[in-house]
Design a protein around this motif. Structure first.
Motif, mmCIF file in Angstrom:
data_model
loop_
_atom_site.group_PDB
_atom_site.id
_atom_site.type_symbol
_atom_site.label_atom_id
_atom_site.label_comp_id
_atom_site.label_asym_id
_atom_site.label_seq_id
_atom_site.Cartn_x
_atom_site.Cartn_y
_atom_site.Cartn_z
ATOM 1 N N ALA A 194 0.832 -1.213 0.000
ATOM 2 C CA ALA A 194 0.000 0.000 0.000
ATOM 3 C C ALA A 194 0.866 1.263 0.000
ATOM 4 C CB ALA A 194 -0.931 -0.001 1.212
ATOM 5 N N GLU A 195 1.991 1.224 0.702
ATOM 6 C CA GLU A 195 2.896 2.385 0.704
ATOM 7 C C GLU A 195 3.355 2.685 -0.716
ATOM 8 O OE1 GLU A 195 3.832 4.544 3.030
ATOM 9 O OE2 GLU A 195 2.453 3.513 4.358
ATOM 10 N N ARG A 196 3.729 1.652 -1.419
ATOM 11 C CA ARG A 196 4.240 1.829 -2.767
ATOM 12 C C ARG A 196 3.145 2.356 -3.707
ATOM 13 N NH1 ARG A 196 8.126 -0.892 -6.022
ATOM 14 N NH2 ARG A 196 7.623 -0.372 -8.154
ATOM 15 N N ALA A 197 1.984 1.703 -3.681
ATOM 16 C CA ALA A 197 0.884 2.101 -4.567
ATOM 17 C C ALA A 197 0.403 3.516 -4.227
ATOM 18 C CB ALA A 197 -0.268 1.109 -4.450
ATOM 19 N N GLY A 198 0.357 3.819 -2.943
ATOM 20 C CA GLY A 198 -0.107 5.137 -2.507
ATOM 21 C C GLY A 198 0.841 6.238 -2.967
ATOM 22 N N LEU A 199 2.133 5.991 -2.856
ATOM 23 C CA LEU A 199 3.117 6.987 -3.287
ATOM 24 C C LEU A 199 3.016 7.213 -4.806
ATOM 25 C CD1 LEU A 199 5.549 8.832 -2.715
ATOM 26 C CD2 LEU A 199 7.046 6.841 -2.998
ATOM 27 N N ALA A 200 2.911 6.120 -5.548
ATOM 28 C CA ALA A 200 2.789 6.244 -7.010
ATOM 29 C C ALA A 200 1.533 7.039 -7.369
ATOM 30 C CB ALA A 200 2.749 4.858 -7.656
ATOM 31 N N ALA A 201 0.414 6.698 -6.736
ATOM 32 C CA ALA A 201 -0.845 7.378 -7.045
ATOM 33 C C ALA A 201 -0.741 8.864 -6.710
ATOM 34 C CB ALA A 201 -1.991 6.735 -6.259
ATOM 35 N N PHE A 202 -0.133 9.176 -5.569
ATOM 36 C CA PHE A 202 0.000 10.571 -5.166
ATOM 37 C C PHE A 202 0.853 11.356 -6.165
ATOM 38 C CE2 PHE A 202 2.456 13.855 -2.850
ATOM 39 C CZ PHE A 202 1.404 14.701 -2.519
ATOM 40 N N LEU A 203 1.986 10.806 -6.560
ATOM 41 C CA LEU A 203 2.868 11.548 -7.478
ATOM 42 C C LEU A 203 2.202 11.764 -8.837
ATOM 43 C CD1 LEU A 203 6.397 10.053 -6.663
ATOM 44 C CD2 LEU A 203 5.311 12.112 -5.748
ATOM 45 N N HIS A 204 1.512 10.754 -9.349
ATOM 46 C CA HIS A 204 0.813 10.944 -10.626
ATOM 47 C C HIS A 204 -0.303 11.984 -10.486
ATOM 48 C CE1 HIS A 204 2.889 8.095 -13.154
ATOM 49 N NE2 HIS A 204 2.846 7.189 -12.195
ATOM 50 N N PHE A 205 -0.962 11.972 -9.349
ATOM 51 C CA PHE A 205 -2.026 12.947 -9.111
ATOM 52 C C PHE A 205 -1.475 14.380 -9.064
ATOM 53 C CE2 PHE A 205 -4.726 15.181 -5.872
ATOM 54 C CZ PHE A 205 -5.818 15.362 -6.697
ATOM 55 N N VAL A 206 -0.345 14.560 -8.403
ATOM 56 C CA VAL A 206 0.271 15.891 -8.352
ATOM 57 C C VAL A 206 0.641 16.357 -9.766
ATOM 58 C CG1 VAL A 206 2.272 17.228 -7.537
ATOM 59 C CG2 VAL A 206 1.118 15.639 -5.985
ATOM 60 N N ALA A 207 1.163 15.432 -10.580
ATOM 61 C CA ALA A 207 1.524 15.794 -11.959
ATOM 62 C C ALA A 207 0.294 16.220 -12.760
ATOM 63 C CB ALA A 207 2.232 14.621 -12.643
ATOM 64 N N GLU A 208 -0.862 15.622 -12.448
ATOM 65 C CA GLU A 208 -2.098 15.952 -13.181
ATOM 66 C C GLU A 208 -2.769 17.217 -12.657
ATOM 67 O OE1 GLU A 208 -4.591 12.461 -12.877
ATOM 68 O OE2 GLU A 208 -2.964 11.309 -13.824
ATOM 69 N N ARG A 209 -2.632 17.486 -11.368
ATOM 70 C CA ARG A 209 -3.325 18.640 -10.772
ATOM 71 C C ARG A 209 -2.345 19.526 -10.013
ATOM 72 N NH1 ARG A 209 -8.847 16.947 -10.308
ATOM 73 N NH2 ARG A 209 -9.411 19.005 -9.553
ATOM 74 N N PRO A 210 -1.322 20.048 -10.691
ATOM 75 C CA PRO A 210 -0.295 20.825 -9.993
ATOM 76 C C PRO A 210 -0.866 22.032 -9.240
ATOM 77 C CG PRO A 210 -0.127 21.111 -12.385
ATOM 78 C CD PRO A 210 -1.089 19.995 -12.144
ATOM 79 N N ALA A 211 -1.940 22.618 -9.762
ATOM 80 C CA ALA A 211 -2.495 23.803 -9.101
ATOM 81 C C ALA A 211 -2.994 23.463 -7.697
ATOM 82 C CB ALA A 211 -3.620 24.400 -9.936
ATOM 83 N N LEU A 212 -3.577 22.284 -7.534
ATOM 84 C CA LEU A 212 -4.089 21.922 -6.209
ATOM 85 C C LEU A 212 -2.941 21.770 -5.202
ATOM 86 C CD1 LEU A 212 -7.049 19.411 -6.774
ATOM 87 C CD2 LEU A 212 -7.159 21.753 -5.933
ATOM 88 N N TYR A 213 -1.832 21.210 -5.654
ATOM 89 C CA TYR A 213 -0.664 21.087 -4.766
ATOM 90 C C TYR A 213 -0.234 22.480 -4.306
ATOM 91 C CZ TYR A 213 4.048 19.704 -3.191
ATOM 92 O OH TYR A 213 5.190 19.487 -2.454
ATOM 93 N N ARG A 214 -0.139 23.390 -5.250
ATOM 94 C CA ARG A 214 0.287 24.748 -4.947
ATOM 95 C C ARG A 214 -0.687 25.457 -4.003
ATOM 96 N NH1 ARG A 214 2.474 29.913 -7.807
ATOM 97 N NH2 ARG A 214 1.251 31.330 -6.579
#
Lengths: 196, 196
Positions: free
Chosen positions: A90-110
């Motif tokens: 779950a740690e691995r899958a969660g990290l991958a999902a989070f990083l791809h999500f940040v790449a798709e929605r950079p404005a939300l991270y900011r």
């Protein structure tokens, strides 16, 4: 309509959603101070009066986006999980999902990062809520023998910080094609540590 | 005097230092936008004209504080190291030194984070410079067999992120008396990982 409640009609919900997506764009590009309600309504193709049916103020829209980022992150991370996964998987899958999500929605991270200055309570609440849930999962995994014993709260904050920094470096500033390799390396660190 | 150079006289250096310490306080409390040159000179007990001998603008003072935080962090972390320390011992001592430093100078931490919005180039430069040096140390440690093989760049960003999040949670928001316990737990994670 009490602000914060979802509109009752489908059309109302669609309009509110349109306003939020326009606001995500405008806050992401300009930052909170420079973002204007008139630019948000222009991009949402809505009248200013309509915006005020759904939101009291620029501050309220901003806070709503922070809360939304919290829900979305949890959803994205949870969806990435195989229901039978161990905590390490779950740690691995969660990290991958989070990083791809940040790449798709950079404005939300900011937006979440800017909340530290615009709305410190929302910022702190965002990470504290996330950390509490993370801590509970790590505690359970410990009880189940899936991870070594250790302080689950410290681990939750450490792992969140790791994901945040990797998100900034590789998902916001880097090449999204590198993300999967980064996940492999970061996960090896989380699993085995640095000791030879 | 070319801006950015240190004043030649001891008195000049002392005055410049006074201005920087007042600015650290004011930016830390009010944030960049609300901070005013007049409040900075009031707390530094200096005339506004004097401030402009040393700095061109509010932006320049802010950037100088970001650069200073970089130097100070490197100095504090390096001083904490026993010259004969292994990389793993250095990881532990460095994390402890960083967290205690954040607890002592919370305004500088906040200023660096605000730089993401006020001066994105300075922000990115701050972390990229730090990461490059960290990466080099991890590579050397790998060559010396002190840490397991792995991608030193990913590890540098992951470990920086961990330190940053723990700094926020425990040094800024928490009880500094907890820091040493947090370092023990975080270091165990870095050394051994989560795997049982």
């Amino acid at each position: 309509m009490p602000k914060g409640d979802l509109p009752k009609t489908r059309r109302g919900r669609a309009r509110r959603e349109q306003i939020l997506r326009a606001a995500e764009e405008v806050f992401g590009e300009a930052g909170f101070a420079a973002a204007s309600i008139s630019e948000i309504t222009r991009r949402a193709e809505t009248a200013q009066g309509t915006l005020y049916i759904y939101f009291k103020s620029k501050e309220e829209i901003f806070r709503e986006l922070v809360v939304e980022m919290g829900h979305l992150t949890r959803t994205v991370v949870t969806r990435a999980l195989d229901p039978g996964a161990t905590r390490l998987e779950a740690e691995r899958a969660g990290l991958a999902a989070f990083l791809h999500f940040v790449a798709e929605r950079p404005a939300l991270y900011r937006i979440v990062e800017e909340a530290r200055f615009v709305d410190p309570a929302a910022y702190r609440d965002y990470f504290t809520t996330f950390a509490k849930a993370y801590e509970a999962r790590l505690k359970k995994a410990q009880a189940d023998g899936e991870v070594r014993p250790g302080d689950a709260e410290v681990r939750a904050w450490a792992l969140m910080g790791m994901a945040k920094a990797l998100g900034e470096r590789y998902a916001l500033w880097g090449d999204p094609a590198e993300i999967d390799g980064v996940v492999d390396e970061a996960f090896a660190l989380v699993r085995e540590g640095l000791a030879p």
